[in-house]
Scaffold this motif. Structure first.
Motif, PDB file in Angstrom:
ATOM      1  N   LEU A 124      -1.996  15.153  -5.073  1.00 46.51           N
ATOM      2  CA  LEU A 124      -0.930  15.349  -4.284  1.00 46.51           C
ATOM      3  C   LEU A 124       0.371  15.861  -4.958  1.00 46.51           C
ATOM      4  CD1 LEU A 124      -0.519  11.914  -2.024  1.00 46.51           C
ATOM      5  CD2 LEU A 124      -1.173  14.505  -1.005  1.00 46.51           C
ATOM      6  N   ILE A 125       0.773  15.452  -6.200  1.00 48.20           N
ATOM      7  CA  ILE A 125       1.879  15.906  -6.880  1.00 48.20           C
ATOM      8  C   ILE A 125       1.514  17.470  -7.446  1.00 48.20           C
ATOM      9  CG2 ILE A 125       2.922  15.537  -9.093  1.00 48.20           C
ATOM     10  CD1 ILE A 125       2.790  12.630  -8.598  1.00 48.20           C
ATOM     11  N   GLU A 126       0.320  17.781  -7.759  1.00 45.51           N
ATOM     12  CA  GLU A 126      -0.035  18.706  -8.365  1.00 45.51           C
ATOM     13  C   GLU A 126       0.010  19.929  -7.236  1.00 45.51           C
ATOM     14  OE1 GLU A 126      -2.578  17.929 -12.481  1.00 45.51           O
ATOM     15  OE2 GLU A 126      -3.516  18.273 -10.598  1.00 45.51           O
ATOM     16  N   LYS A 127      -0.426  19.570  -6.074  1.00 48.50           N
ATOM     17  CA  LYS A 127      -0.825  20.481  -4.909  1.00 48.50           C
ATOM     18  C   LYS A 127       0.797  20.762  -4.414  1.00 48.50           C
ATOM     19  CE  LYS A 127      -2.751  20.879  -0.283  1.00 48.50           C
ATOM     20  NZ  LYS A 127      -3.615  20.259   0.662  1.00 48.50           N
ATOM     21  N   GLN A 128       1.530  19.802  -4.471  1.00 47.01           N
ATOM     22  CA  GLN A 128       2.984  20.092  -3.955  1.00 47.01           C
ATOM     23  C   GLN A 128       3.665  20.781  -5.328  1.00 47.01           C
ATOM     24  OE1 GLN A 128       3.573  19.452  -1.209  1.00 47.01           O
ATOM     25  NE2 GLN A 128       5.692  19.813  -0.742  1.00 47.01           N
ATOM     26  N   LYS A 129       3.029  21.066  -6.321  1.00 43.72           N
ATOM     27  CA  LYS A 129       3.503  21.716  -7.593  1.00 43.72           C
ATOM     28  C   LYS A 129       5.116  20.972  -8.096  1.00 43.72           C
ATOM     29  CE  LYS A 129       1.612  26.169  -6.358  1.00 43.72           C
ATOM     30  NZ  LYS A 129       1.972  27.535  -6.414  1.00 43.72           N
ATOM     31  N   LEU A 130       4.961  19.701  -8.095  1.00 49.72           N
ATOM     32  CA  LEU A 130       6.372  18.951  -8.368  1.00 49.72           C
ATOM     33  C   LEU A 130       6.297  18.653  -9.965  1.00 49.72           C
ATOM     34  CD1 LEU A 130       6.100  16.128  -5.735  1.00 49.72           C
ATOM     35  CD2 LEU A 130       7.398  18.178  -5.664  1.00 49.72           C
ATOM     36  N   LYS A 131       7.204  19.039 -10.484  1.00 52.12           N
ATOM     37  CA  LYS A 131       7.362  19.369 -12.080  1.00 52.12           C
ATOM     38  C   LYS A 131       7.861  18.041 -12.781  1.00 52.12           C
ATOM     39  CE  LYS A 131       7.397  24.229 -12.016  1.00 52.12           C
ATOM     40  NZ  LYS A 131       8.331  25.584 -12.589  1.00 52.12           N
ATOM     41  N   GLY A 132       7.508  17.799 -13.963  1.00 57.38           N
ATOM     42  CA  GLY A 132       8.015  16.662 -14.595  1.00 57.38           C
ATOM     43  C   GLY A 132       7.176  15.549 -14.905  1.00 57.38           C
ATOM     44  N   LEU A 133       6.127  15.442 -14.791  1.00 55.73           N
ATOM     45  CA  LEU A 133       5.207  14.471 -15.024  1.00 55.73           C
ATOM     46  C   LEU A 133       3.852  15.203 -15.929  1.00 55.73           C
ATOM     47  CD1 LEU A 133       4.364  11.965 -11.941  1.00 55.73           C
ATOM     48  CD2 LEU A 133       5.557  11.649 -13.888  1.00 55.73           C
TER      49      LEU A 133
END
Length: 257
Positions: free
Chosen positions: A236-245
C-alpha cells in the motif's frame, strides 16, 4: 576514496577477505537482499530517517518529559513506557517525507496528516495517533502525527547470527565495568549484520498489520523494539509512493540459510 563490494558467493571469497584484512582496510558488513527475498517475505522491519533530537536534550531530559520510567534501566535502555507527547524543537522541514523519525528514539514514527488519513481509510489495524508538541511553545506540531503501534508480539527471535547483550557487570560488550552500576539483568540483541532478522513464523498472526517485537535491539545504553509491517502495508505504501520508510524482509526458520 575507493569503494568496492565483496560478496560471500564470489569465487575465492575467504582468500579475498583475508587479503583485504591484511592491509588493514576498513570494511563494513551487511546483507544485500535479492529480489526473491523481498518477494517471498510476508513481513518487513521498517525504519525511518532521523531528523531531530527529542526535547529537552540536556542530560536526556526528554526521558522524564515523555516516559514513565518506573521500569526503565538507565544502563541498558530497556523498560521506558511513553505516557506523554514527544516534544520537538521545530516543525519538520523534510516536506517530501510522509514518514519521519528521531535521533535516539528509534521506536518513534511520525506521519503527515494525509498519510494518517490514508492509513485510516485503508482500515489498517492496530494503530493509533497523537500529536507531538513544540517544546518551547508547548503547542501541538501542526504538520505531523505520531503513529502508535498497539500490538507487541510474543518472544520468538532467533539470535543465531548476532550477539546477545545482557545488562550486567562486564557484559558481552565488555561494558558496565563500574561495579556500582545497578544493572537490571535484562537481555537485548545487536542488529544482525549477516543473514537478516530470523523470527519464528508462528508469531505472525494474519490479523495483525503493524506490530512491535517483544525483543529489544541495540548496544550500550540504547534499546528499542523493532517495528514490523505486513506485506499488504508495504505494498500500500509503495503503491501510494509514500516516502520516508525503508523495508527489510523478515526471515523465518523455513528459509534459514
Amino acid at each position: 576514496m575507493i569503494e568496492f563490494y565483496l560478496y560471500e558467493d564470489t569465487t575465492g571469497f575467504e582468500d579475498l577477505k583475508e587479503a583485504v584484512d591484511s592491509y588493514g582496510i576498513i570494511s563494513q558488513v551487511g546483507t544485500v537482499y535479492e529480489k526473491a527475498d523481498i518477494e517471498n517475505a510476508d513481513w518487513f522491519v521498517i525504519n525511518t530517517g532521523e531528523y531531530q533530537y527529542p526535547q529537552p536534550e540536556g542530560d536526556f531530559g526528554y526521558l522524564k518529559a515523555t516516559f514513565n520510567l518506573d521500569a526503565y534501566c538507565g544502563v541498558c535502555g530497556i523498560g521506558k513506557i511513553q505516557n506523554a507527547p514527544y516534544r520537538l524543537k521545530a516543525e519538520p522541514k523534510q516536506t517530501k517525507n510522509q514518514f519521519w523519525g528521531l535521533h535516539w528514539e528509534f521506536e518513534a514514527i511520525f506521519v503527515r496528516p494525509e498519510t494518517k488519513q490514508f492509513l485510516e481509510n485503508e482500515k489498517v489495524k492496530g494503530i493509533a495517533f497523537s500529536k507531538p508538541l513544540l517544546h518551547k511553545k508547548n503547542s501541538e506540531v501542526e504538520s505531523i502525527f505520531q503513529l502508535h503501534i498497539e500490538t507487541i508480539l510474543d518472544r520468538g527471535f532467533d539470535d543465531y547470527n548476532t550477539k546477545t547483550v545482557t545488562c550486567k557487570t562486564d557484559n558481552e560488550e565488555e561494558c558496565n565495568i563500574d561495579t556500582n552500576l545497578k544493572c537490571c539483568g535484562r537481555v537485548k540483541f545487536h542488529h544482525p549484520q549477516i543473514g537478516g532478522y530470523l523470527f519464528n513464523k508462528s508469531l505472525f498472526n494474519p490479523d495483525y498489520e503493524i506490530v512491535q517485537t517483544n525483543e529489544y535491539f541495540g548496544s550500550g545504553g540504547s534499546a528499542a523494539r523493532l517495528q514490523v509491517v505486513s506485506k499488504r502495508i508495504k505494498n500500500l505504501i509503495e503503491k501510494q509512493k509514500l516516502k520516508g520508510l525503508s523495508f527489510t524482509p523478515i526471515v523465518h526458520e523455513q528459509s534459514r540459510r
